[in-house]
Design an enzyme around this catalytic site. Structure first.
Site, PDB file in Angstrom:
ATOM      1  N   ALA A  64       0.895  -1.258   0.058  1.00 57.86           N
ATOM      2  CA  ALA A  64       0.047  -0.008  -0.090  1.00 57.86           C
ATOM      3  C   ALA A  64       0.946   1.152   0.114  1.00 57.86           C
ATOM      4  O   ALA A  64       2.143   1.144   0.353  1.00 57.86           O
ATOM      5  CB  ALA A  64      -0.909  -0.019   1.228  1.00 57.86           C
ATOM      6  N   GLY A 109       0.636  -5.172   0.734  1.00 57.95           N
ATOM      7  CA  GLY A 109      -0.441  -5.030  -0.092  1.00 57.95           C
ATOM      8  C   GLY A 109      -0.075  -5.812  -1.332  1.00 57.95           C
ATOM      9  O   GLY A 109      -1.131  -6.302  -1.937  1.00 57.95           O
ATOM     10  N   GLU A 112      -0.371  -9.273  -0.610  1.00 57.97           N
ATOM     11  CA  GLU A 112      -1.885  -9.567  -0.378  1.00 57.97           C
ATOM     12  C   GLU A 112      -2.835  -9.724  -1.767  1.00 57.97           C
ATOM     13  O   GLU A 112      -3.464 -10.446  -1.917  1.00 57.97           O
ATOM     14  CB  GLU A 112      -2.554  -8.331   0.420  1.00 57.97           C
ATOM     15  CG  GLU A 112      -1.953  -8.733   1.695  1.00 57.97           C
ATOM     16  CD  GLU A 112      -1.912  -7.504   2.905  1.00 57.97           C
ATOM     17  OE1 GLU A 112      -1.634  -6.346   2.347  1.00 57.97           O
ATOM     18  OE2 GLU A 112      -2.504  -7.573   3.916  1.00 57.97           O
ATOM     19  N   GLU A 132       4.441  -5.209   7.316  1.00 61.65           N
ATOM     20  CA  GLU A 132       3.514  -4.026   8.009  1.00 61.65           C
ATOM     21  C   GLU A 132       3.766  -3.707   9.581  1.00 61.65           C
ATOM     22  O   GLU A 132       4.045  -2.767   9.990  1.00 61.65           O
ATOM     23  CB  GLU A 132       1.955  -4.296   7.889  1.00 61.65           C
ATOM     24  CG  GLU A 132       1.284  -4.248   6.518  1.00 61.65           C
ATOM     25  CD  GLU A 132       1.277  -5.582   5.919  1.00 61.65           C
ATOM     26  OE1 GLU A 132       2.387  -6.296   5.969  1.00 61.65           O
ATOM     27  OE2 GLU A 132       0.891  -5.548   4.582  1.00 61.65           O
TER      28      GLU A 132
HETATM   29  N1  CAA Z   1       4.681   3.106  -0.719  1.00 62.95           N
HETATM   30  C1  CAA Z   1       4.856   4.403  -1.196  1.00 62.95           C
HETATM   31  N2  CAA Z   1       5.952   4.348  -2.227  1.00 62.95           N
HETATM   32  C2  CAA Z   1       6.954   3.410  -1.975  1.00 62.95           C
HETATM   33  C3  CAA Z   1       6.559   2.087  -1.786  1.00 62.95           C
HETATM   34  C4  CAA Z   1       5.341   1.974  -1.016  1.00 62.95           C
HETATM   35  N3  CAA Z   1       5.027   0.874  -0.373  1.00 62.95           N
HETATM   36  N4  CAA Z   1       7.608   1.286  -1.764  1.00 62.95           N
HETATM   37  C5  CAA Z   1       8.496   1.954  -2.801  1.00 62.95           C
HETATM   38  N5  CAA Z   1       8.155   3.133  -2.678  1.00 62.95           N
HETATM   39  C6  CAA Z   1       8.880   4.245  -3.327  1.00 62.95           C
HETATM   40  C7  CAA Z   1       9.998   4.831  -2.475  1.00 62.95           C
HETATM   41  O1  CAA Z   1       9.681   5.608  -1.695  1.00 62.95           O
HETATM   42  C8  CAA Z   1      10.836   5.215  -3.614  1.00 62.95           C
HETATM   43  O2  CAA Z   1      10.416   6.550  -4.018  1.00 62.95           O
HETATM   44  P1  CAA Z   1      11.410   7.742  -4.285  1.00 62.95           P
HETATM   45  O3  CAA Z   1      12.281   7.328  -5.540  1.00 62.95           O
HETATM   46  O4  CAA Z   1      10.428   9.004  -4.476  1.00 62.95           O
HETATM   47  O5  CAA Z   1      12.200   8.024  -3.019  1.00 62.95           O
HETATM   48  C9  CAA Z   1      10.617   4.557  -4.842  1.00 62.95           C
HETATM   49  O6  CAA Z   1       9.373   3.777  -4.576  1.00 62.95           O
HETATM   50  C10 CAA Z   1      11.571   3.323  -5.087  1.00 62.95           C
HETATM   51  O7  CAA Z   1      11.846   2.619  -3.700  1.00 62.95           O
HETATM   52  P2  CAA Z   1      13.374   2.514  -3.064  1.00 62.95           P
HETATM   53  O8  CAA Z   1      14.389   3.599  -3.270  1.00 62.95           O
HETATM   54  O9  CAA Z   1      12.983   2.062  -1.602  1.00 62.95           O
HETATM   55  O10 CAA Z   1      13.851   1.149  -3.898  1.00 62.95           O
HETATM   56  P3  CAA Z   1      14.791   0.012  -3.099  1.00 62.95           P
HETATM   57  O11 CAA Z   1      15.175  -0.688  -4.367  1.00 62.95           O
HETATM   58  O12 CAA Z   1      15.879   0.671  -2.251  1.00 62.95           O
HETATM   59  O13 CAA Z   1      14.087  -0.939  -2.409  1.00 62.95           O
HETATM   60  C11 CAA Z   1      12.104  -2.103  -1.502  1.00 62.95           C
HETATM   61  C12 CAA Z   1      12.881  -1.728  -2.618  1.00 62.95           C
HETATM   62  C13 CAA Z   1      12.725  -3.024  -0.644  1.00 62.95           C
HETATM   63  C14 CAA Z   1      10.659  -2.733  -2.043  1.00 62.95           C
HETATM   64  C15 CAA Z   1      11.592  -0.501  -0.609  1.00 62.95           C
HETATM   65  O14 CAA Z   1      11.184   0.457  -1.629  1.00 62.95           O
HETATM   66  C16 CAA Z   1      10.518  -0.923   0.452  1.00 62.95           C
HETATM   67  O15 CAA Z   1      10.764  -1.539   1.526  1.00 62.95           O
HETATM   68  N6  CAA Z   1       9.357  -0.544   0.281  1.00 62.95           N
HETATM   69  C17 CAA Z   1       8.261  -0.615   1.190  1.00 62.95           C
HETATM   70  C18 CAA Z   1       7.633  -2.057   1.353  1.00 62.95           C
HETATM   71  C19 CAA Z   1       6.583  -1.965   2.353  1.00 62.95           C
HETATM   72  O16 CAA Z   1       6.820  -1.680   3.556  1.00 62.95           O
HETATM   73  N7  CAA Z   1       5.289  -2.287   1.918  1.00 62.95           N
HETATM   74  C20 CAA Z   1       4.275  -2.303   2.925  1.00 62.95           C
HETATM   75  C21 CAA Z   1       3.543  -1.279   2.642  1.00 62.95           C
HETATM   76  S1  CAA Z   1       2.186  -1.162   3.966  1.00 62.95           S
HETATM   77  C22 CAA Z   1       1.111  -2.097   3.515  1.00 62.95           C
HETATM   78  O17 CAA Z   1       1.095  -2.878   2.532  1.00 62.95           O
HETATM   79  C23 CAA Z   1      -0.070  -2.314   4.174  1.00 62.95           C
HETATM   80  C24 CAA Z   1      -1.016  -3.245   3.981  1.00 62.95           C
HETATM   81  O18 CAA Z   1      -1.383  -4.296   4.427  1.00 62.95           O
HETATM   82  C25 CAA Z   1      -1.971  -3.013   2.907  1.00 62.95           C
END
Ligand code: CAA
Length: 259
Positions: A64, A109, A112, A132
């Site tokens: 998400a 998500g 999911e 999460e």
């Molecule tokens: N939401 C918003 N933006 C996100 C995102 C997310 N879930 N995942 C990645 N992005 C964005 C980053 O902020 C980044 O944006 P900028 O270039 O503007 O800084 C861009 O995508 C590229 O990401 P990274 O620079 O972080 O890329 P990376 O290769 O270093 O890492 C990754 C990749 C491991 C997937 C890392 O992006 C990450 O950990 N993302 C978040 C994953 C996460 O926590 N997901 C769960 C979200 S909560 C949820 O899903 C709740 C639910 O149950 C529904």
């Protein structure tokens, strides 16, 4: 649609979540678009299989959208969860078969939404996880429910409590991914599987999907009764006549009409 791409060809709808700058993170707008698009697809009898994937080579869906959730109130969080519940429920229960082509990160998500599909095929670089709890929330788009049903309570709890990311191979070993293939072959692999599915009676496939989905959420006896009823219903179809006659005539070509 601002966040989705849709191509329909030869009975297959290829639906791509297209927010590559944020690794295809699901914001509310994308969830609403998904819901609308799936509602249209479920009524489109030309579409027999839906393949869901993410844009780019790095991520399927990285979760998400955290930038939308960071300032969201409890009520807004709940609304987002309910929006996902509706869209993912549609994906899970639509009459067509759904295949998630998991082409990279499937986190939160992303994991999911893949679990709301009937089948998951992962590319070798895919990573699955439910991060999460590390963000101070719990999985809210079905993770606590569908992951436990797919891989068992113990493994689901471990993944959710540790926030570990697991490889495509590990996902395969625990039954989360059905297959692991090289990334360059992922979509063709899914299309070939769709082709094998489409050779069979579409109404029968839809009834089998209904029997499995409903049966898994009930006791065995009720599930078996439902199966007997749907089995009987399938005897009313032209497709049953065609499929059985083709067998008896030793005919390879079958002409299913989905009725
Ligand atoms: N939401 C918003 N933006 C996100 C995102 C997310 N879930 N995942 C990645 N992005 C964005 C980053 O902020 C980044 O944006 P900028 O270039 O503007 O800084 C861009 O995508 C590229 O990401 P990274 O620079 O972080 O890329 P990376 O290769 O270093 O890492 C990754 C990749 C491991 C997937 C890392 O992006 C990450 O950990 N993302 C978040 C994953 C996460 O926590 N997901 C769960 C979200 S909560 C949820 O899903 C709740 C639910 O149950 C529904």
């Amino acid at each position: 649609m601002n966040n989705l791409l849709l191509e329909i060809e030869n009975g297959i709808a290829l639906l791509t979540i297209n927010r590559p700058k944020s690794l295809n993170a699901l914001n509310s707008e994308t969830l609403s678009e998904l819901n609308t698009c799936l509602r249209e697809l479920e009524g489109n009898t030309d579409v027999k299989v839906v393949i869901l994937t993410g844009s780019g080579e790095k991520a399927f869906v990285a979760g998400a959208d955290i930038s939308e959730m960071v300032n969201a109130t409890p009520a807004e969080g709940r609304t987002m969860g309910l929006l996902a519940k509706e869209a993912f429920g549609r994906l899970e229960n639509m009459p067509q078969v759904t295949i998630a082509a998991v082409n990279g990160y499937a986190l939160g998500g992303g994991c999911e939404i893949s679990m709301a599909c009937d089948i998951r095929v992962a590319s070798e670089n895919a990573k699955f996880g439910q991060p999460e709890c590390g963000l101070g929330i719990l999985p809210g788009f079905g993770g606590t429910q569908r992951l436990a049903r797919l891989v068992g309570k113990g493994r689901a709890k471990e993944l959710i409590f540790t926030c570990d990311q697991i490889s495509a191979e590990d996902a395969y070993r625990m039954g989360l991914a059905n297959h692991v293939v090289p990334q360059a072959e992922l979509i063709d692999y899914c299309k070939a599987m769709a082709g094998r599915i489409m050779k069979n009676g579409p109404f029968a496939v839809a009834l089998a999907k209904q029997a499995i989905n409903t049966g898994m959420d009930t006791d065995l006896d009720s599930g078996l009764k439902l199966e007997a009823n749907l089995f009987g219903l399938s005897f009313s179809t032209e497709d049953k006549k065609e499929g059985m006659t083709a067998f008896l005539e030793k005919r390879k070509e079958k002409h299913f009409i989905g009725k």
